[in-house]
Design an enzyme around this catalytic site. Structure first.
Site, PDB file in Angstrom:
ATOM      1  N   LYS A 123       0.836  -1.283  -0.005  1.00 18.14           N
ATOM      2  CA  LYS A 123       0.050   0.071  -0.123  1.00 18.14           C
ATOM      3  C   LYS A 123       1.052   1.413   0.066  1.00 18.14           C
ATOM      4  O   LYS A 123       1.777   1.511   0.778  1.00 18.14           O
ATOM      5  CB  LYS A 123      -0.937   0.037   1.066  1.00 18.14           C
ATOM      6  CG  LYS A 123      -1.841   1.132   1.399  1.00 18.14           C
ATOM      7  CD  LYS A 123      -2.870   1.007   2.555  1.00 18.14           C
ATOM      8  CE  LYS A 123      -3.830   2.354   2.679  1.00 18.14           C
ATOM      9  NZ  LYS A 123      -4.587   2.208   3.611  1.00 18.14           N
ATOM     10  N   ASP A 228     -13.347   4.239  10.142  1.00 20.46           N
ATOM     11  CA  ASP A 228     -13.777   4.420   8.806  1.00 20.46           C
ATOM     12  C   ASP A 228     -14.236   3.034   8.292  1.00 20.46           C
ATOM     13  O   ASP A 228     -13.866   2.359   7.384  1.00 20.46           O
ATOM     14  CB  ASP A 228     -12.532   4.760   7.764  1.00 20.46           C
ATOM     15  CG  ASP A 228     -13.080   5.174   6.537  1.00 20.46           C
ATOM     16  OD1 ASP A 228     -14.321   5.605   6.088  1.00 20.46           O
ATOM     17  OD2 ASP A 228     -12.263   5.596   5.730  1.00 20.46           O
TER      18      ASP A 228
HETATM   19  P1  ADP Z   1      -7.607   3.612   1.315  1.00 22.89           P
HETATM   20  O1  ADP Z   1      -7.124   4.210   2.456  1.00 22.89           O
HETATM   21  O2  ADP Z   1      -7.088   4.605   0.164  1.00 22.89           O
HETATM   22  O3  ADP Z   1      -8.922   3.462   1.258  1.00 22.89           O
HETATM   23  P2  ADP Z   1      -7.444   0.752   1.734  1.00 22.89           P
HETATM   24  O4  ADP Z   1      -6.554   0.335   2.713  1.00 22.89           O
HETATM   25  O5  ADP Z   1      -8.803   0.832   1.979  1.00 22.89           O
HETATM   26  O6  ADP Z   1      -7.097   1.984   1.150  1.00 22.89           O
HETATM   27  O7  ADP Z   1      -7.418  -0.129   0.244  1.00 22.89           O
HETATM   28  C1  ADP Z   1      -8.048   0.319  -1.022  1.00 22.89           C
HETATM   29  C2  ADP Z   1      -8.484  -1.154  -1.460  1.00 22.89           C
HETATM   30  O8  ADP Z   1      -7.321  -2.098  -1.934  1.00 22.89           O
HETATM   31  C3  ADP Z   1      -9.316  -1.896  -0.726  1.00 22.89           C
HETATM   32  O9  ADP Z   1     -10.844  -1.531  -0.545  1.00 22.89           O
HETATM   33  C4  ADP Z   1      -9.029  -3.246  -0.929  1.00 22.89           C
HETATM   34  O10 ADP Z   1      -9.977  -3.624  -2.063  1.00 22.89           O
HETATM   35  C5  ADP Z   1      -8.010  -3.360  -1.548  1.00 22.89           C
HETATM   36  N1  ADP Z   1      -6.911  -3.880  -0.270  1.00 22.89           N
HETATM   37  C6  ADP Z   1      -6.177  -3.237   0.522  1.00 22.89           C
HETATM   38  N2  ADP Z   1      -5.577  -3.881   1.358  1.00 22.89           N
HETATM   39  C7  ADP Z   1      -5.522  -5.199   0.871  1.00 22.89           C
HETATM   40  C8  ADP Z   1      -4.893  -6.408   1.386  1.00 22.89           C
HETATM   41  N3  ADP Z   1      -4.141  -6.548   2.388  1.00 22.89           N
HETATM   42  N4  ADP Z   1      -5.252  -7.517   0.642  1.00 22.89           N
HETATM   43  C9  ADP Z   1      -6.160  -7.309  -0.457  1.00 22.89           C
HETATM   44  N5  ADP Z   1      -6.594  -6.118  -0.914  1.00 22.89           N
HETATM   45  C10 ADP Z   1      -6.527  -5.077  -0.332  1.00 22.89           C
HETATM   46 MG    MG Z   2     -10.170   2.256   2.514  1.00 23.36          MG
END
Ligand code: ADP
Ligand code: MG
Length: 376
Positions: A123, A228
């Protein structure tokens, strides 16, 4: 930027890395870092820093810009990505890059893999990006403040996320296993399954509802609120159990607005279950139900923190009013910045040189030395 340009990771040298790190350190108190300052704090044995910077500009990891008072270099998004990804590859946390799997409001999500080809999730936090667009027509000064803060905000966001994830994982909460972080990047377990928002129906809505409400309460009893807790941040795994993601905005239950955030998380779940599954229940947790049994918030030192996203929103709203983050060791003072280069004393320079060395040492340290208390 969609795809990460990772080819560049292979052919840039340790000296390039040092020069970029020097620019990064210089940006702590300079919007544009004069070339002579970079050369001085990069402290390369054989010199040649100006030539390296020119090459790094060609690769768009640095840009050279004309400022109001002086010219200098600054790291680009790609340059900052490079530093983090190079550090994570050197540490052998990640060995290969896959596809982008998500674009959040404030992040890009990629699949990556370690040396044994185990898939992982990367991320990249990207706070303050929206600032660029909104400030186009503002004064230079405001633009500078906000441009300097994206490094800071993105790094704080990733650091907080990793710390929370680690603390939650250690307490057996259903969260992705945190692997490592560097600058604005977090590496974690790749969750199989998808976000709740993609789930059309479930066999046992009541069971899932209870599970989610119990999680909100368990978090609250540890002293934290997700903040959130919606269908985009709740993943559903293959066994139909929830895995919670996305933690930078978490707050302490001692936060002045804690009850508001708590109720909002609860309401999110209730409204989603009603809308999507036609499921309603009179049973839902209240803030006053919480029975504190852990100090997760103070462990992560989140109680006094402003939510990262609020800080960012304030930046947008109050353009030009400085960051009010209490632990800020790098508050930018570019409002007074004139000929920044000449204001640095030999002692300041020595500090920065040491910081460059420490940063490079940290980027090379083996992965197992990481603890959850490595916030900031
Ligand atoms: P943001 O802070 O931009 O909302 P998120 O952490 O919610 O970021 O991640 C955005 C999207 O990426 C999530 O809705 C999910 O679909 C995907 N995602 C995030 N972390 C993971 C993970 N560990 N494994 C699989 N998909 C993930
Ligand atoms: Mg998110």
């Amino acid at each position: 930027m969609g795809k990460l340009d990772v080819a560049i990771l292979r052919y840039l040298t340790g000296e390039d890395f040092r020069v970029l790190t020097a620019v990064e350190m210089g940006m702590k108190n300079h919007e544009l870092v004069p070339g002579s300052l970079v050369a001085s704090i990069a402290n390369l044995r054989h010199g040649g820093v100006h030539k390296l910077m020119k090459e790094l500009c060609k690769h768009r990891l640095l840009t050279y810009e004309r400022g109001k008072h002086y010219d200098g270099y600054r790291l680009t998004n790609a340059g900052y990505d490079y530093l983090a990804l190079k550090a994570l590859t050197n540490r052998k946390v990640i060995a290969s890059f896959g596809n982008q799997i998500g674009v959040g409001k404030e992040s890009n999500i990629y699949t990556v893999a370690d040396e044994d080809r185990n898939p992982l999730c990367l991320k990249l936090h990207r706070l303050g990006r929206t600032c660029f667009r909104n400030i186009k027509d503002k004064r230079d000064y405001h633009a500078h403040r906000n441009r300097a803060s994206w490094l800071y905000l993105s790094r704080i966001s990733a650091t907080k996320e990793f710390a929370y994830m680690k603390a939650l994982y250690d307490r057996d909460f259903p969260v992705p296993k945190p692997i490592d972080f560097n600058r604005h990047c977090v590496v974690m377990q790749l969750v199989t399954g998808g976000p709740l928002t993609h789930v059309a129906s479930v066999a046992d809505p009541e069971g899932l509802y209870d599970e989610l409400m119990n999680l909100i309460v368990r978090l609250g009893n540890c002293g934290v609120i997700h903040g959130d807790f919606n269908e985009f941040n709740i993943m559903i795994d293959e066994d139909n159990h929830p895995i919670i993601i996305d933690f930078p905005q978490m707050v302490s239950t001692s936060h002045p607005n804690a009850e508001l955030y708590f109720d909002r998380d609860v309401r999110c779940v209730r409204e989603f279950f009603k809308k999507r599954f036609g499921y309603e229940s009179d049973l839902y947790p209240k803030f006053s139900d919480l029975e504190r049994d852990d100090e997760l918030d103070t462990e992560i030192a989140c109680s006094g923190y402003k939510r990262t996203r609020d800080v960012d929103n304030e930046l947008l709203e109050q353009m030009g009013i400085g960051l009010q983050v209490s632990d800020d060791e790098e508050e930018s003072d570019d409002d007074q910045e004139t000929e920044a280069n000449t204001k640095m004393t030999e002692q300041d320079l020595d500090e920065l040189r040491k910081e460059v060395d420490a940063s490079i040492q940290n980027d090379e340290r083996p992965i197992h030395q990481i603890t959850s208390k490595t916030v900031n």
